[in-house]
Design an enzyme around this catalytic site. Structure first.
Site, PDB file in Angstrom:
ATOM      1  CG  HIS A   1      -5.713 -13.292  32.541  1.00  0.00           C
ATOM      2  ND1 HIS A   1      -6.263 -13.514  31.309  1.00  0.00           N
ATOM      3  CD2 HIS A   1      -5.700 -11.940  32.712  1.00  0.00           C
ATOM      4  CE1 HIS A   1      -6.574 -12.346  30.748  1.00  0.00           C
ATOM      5  NE2 HIS A   1      -6.255 -11.388  31.576  1.00  0.00           N
TER       6      HIS A   1
ATOM      7  NE  ARG B   1      -2.421 -11.167  29.492  1.00  0.00           N
ATOM      8  CZ  ARG B   1      -1.869 -10.489  28.478  1.00  0.00           C
ATOM      9  NH1 ARG B   1      -1.434 -11.139  27.408  1.00  0.00           N
ATOM     10  NH2 ARG B   1      -1.750  -9.176  28.524  1.00  0.00           N
TER      11      ARG B   1
END
Length: 311
Positions: free
Chosen positions: A255, A258
């Site tokens: 992640h 992100r």
């Protein structure tokens, strides 16, 4: 279920998993996680001699919650977030069984996990992100694919599973958008920056056709060396290798880009609800954790630059 088996715990669990998949449309990854948690729950109950739904009492659920935190037999303890998810699966199971009329009481209704410590997501500085994005430098098919993948992840804030799930028809190069399939079957339209589009164009025109020729005609954007859809694990490996080659010492997770996408948008003045839509969060509360990251950054800058910050 028939009258004879409607209290067999294994059958009840199977019915609940089917309910999540068919009636609730729950994401496959979530269903798989719940199924694993419930198998652990059944093993815990079996150790206590419980195989019938009607035998389950609140103390059994409390005991299971404790075993998640401390381990039990050859089953190791779980991280707080994983333990909370497992208990959520058990609560959902008993709520479902009670709603179906298979039990008179819900033994898990009042059993709640301890509150989780809020962990701030890790975001890379912009300079580190740019260095990472520029790591795949070759003109071979793999380098072109990896550069397009990394650019897309940072440009859109997509989860790795959303990026690998992209099909060619999901990319609108004229409108500079992509359609991402998020959690719970929710789709969202996300704009794509020009550098990411240029990297995608280079990959789609100069590399993907050769990769696709090795496969069986999948519509996936990102392909592996055999011409099939690139897996989440494969995409995560691309990110990991790029971070190592870029000399990034901060731990990198699937992640990372992100989190960096969201943090950099908020630092640039984006409204938190716009970021919520871009990330595909069902609740703005989930997105607001990123505002804590930016406040911490501001506090650090203030403390190190203002002449009277420490006065």
């Amino acid at each position: 279920m028939t009258q004879a088996d409607d209290h067999d715990l294994r059958v009840v669990v199977a019915a609940y998993v089917d309910h999540l998949t068919v009636e609730r449309g729950t994401a496959r990854n979530t269903v798989d996680g719940y199924a694993r948690d419930l198998r652990r729950y059944l093993a815990h109950l079996a150790d206590a001699g419980v195989t019938d739904l009607r035998q389950v009492a609140r103390d059994h659920v409390v005991g299971f919650a404790a075993s998640l935190r401390h381990g039990e037999g050859d089953r190791p303890p779980l991280a707080p977030s994983s333990a909370a998810r497992a208990l959520s699966a058990v609560r959902g199971l008993h709520r479902f069984a009670h709603a179906e009329g298979w039990t008179e009481e819900d033994p898990a209704r009042d059993v709640r996990p301890p509150p989780l410590t809020r962990r701030l997501p890790k975001a890379l500085p912009v300079a580190d992100v740019l260095r990472l994005l520029n790591t795949p430098t070759g003109d071979d098919a793999r380098s072109l694919r990896d550069r397009a993948l990394l650019e897309l992840l940072y440009s859109t804030g997509a989860r790795i599973s959303e990026a690998t799930g992209l099909d060619v028809d999901d990319v609108d190069r004229a409108e500079r958008t992509v359609v991402l399939d998020g959690k719970g079957g929710r789709q969202r339209l996300v704009p794509v920056g020009r550098p990411a589009l240029e990297a995608l164009d280079a990959y789609l025109i100069r590399a993907r056709p050769a990769l696709a020729a090795k496969g069986r005609g999948t519509g996936a954007v990102f392909l592996n060396a055999r011409g099939g859809r690139l897996s989440r694990q494969g995409a995560w490996q691309v990110l990991k290798v790029a971070a190592e080659r870029a000399g990034i010492s901060t731990p990198v997770s699937p992640h990372t880009l992100r989190h960096s996408f969201a943090t950099h948008l908020l630092e640039g003045g984006a409204d938190v609800r716009v970021v919520q839509e871009l990330l595909g969060h069902a609740s703005v509360t989930t997105t607001q954790v990123y505002t804590l990251v930016t406040v911490n950054t501001l506090r650090e800058v203030y403390a190190t630059t203002h002449p009277r910050a420490l006065g």
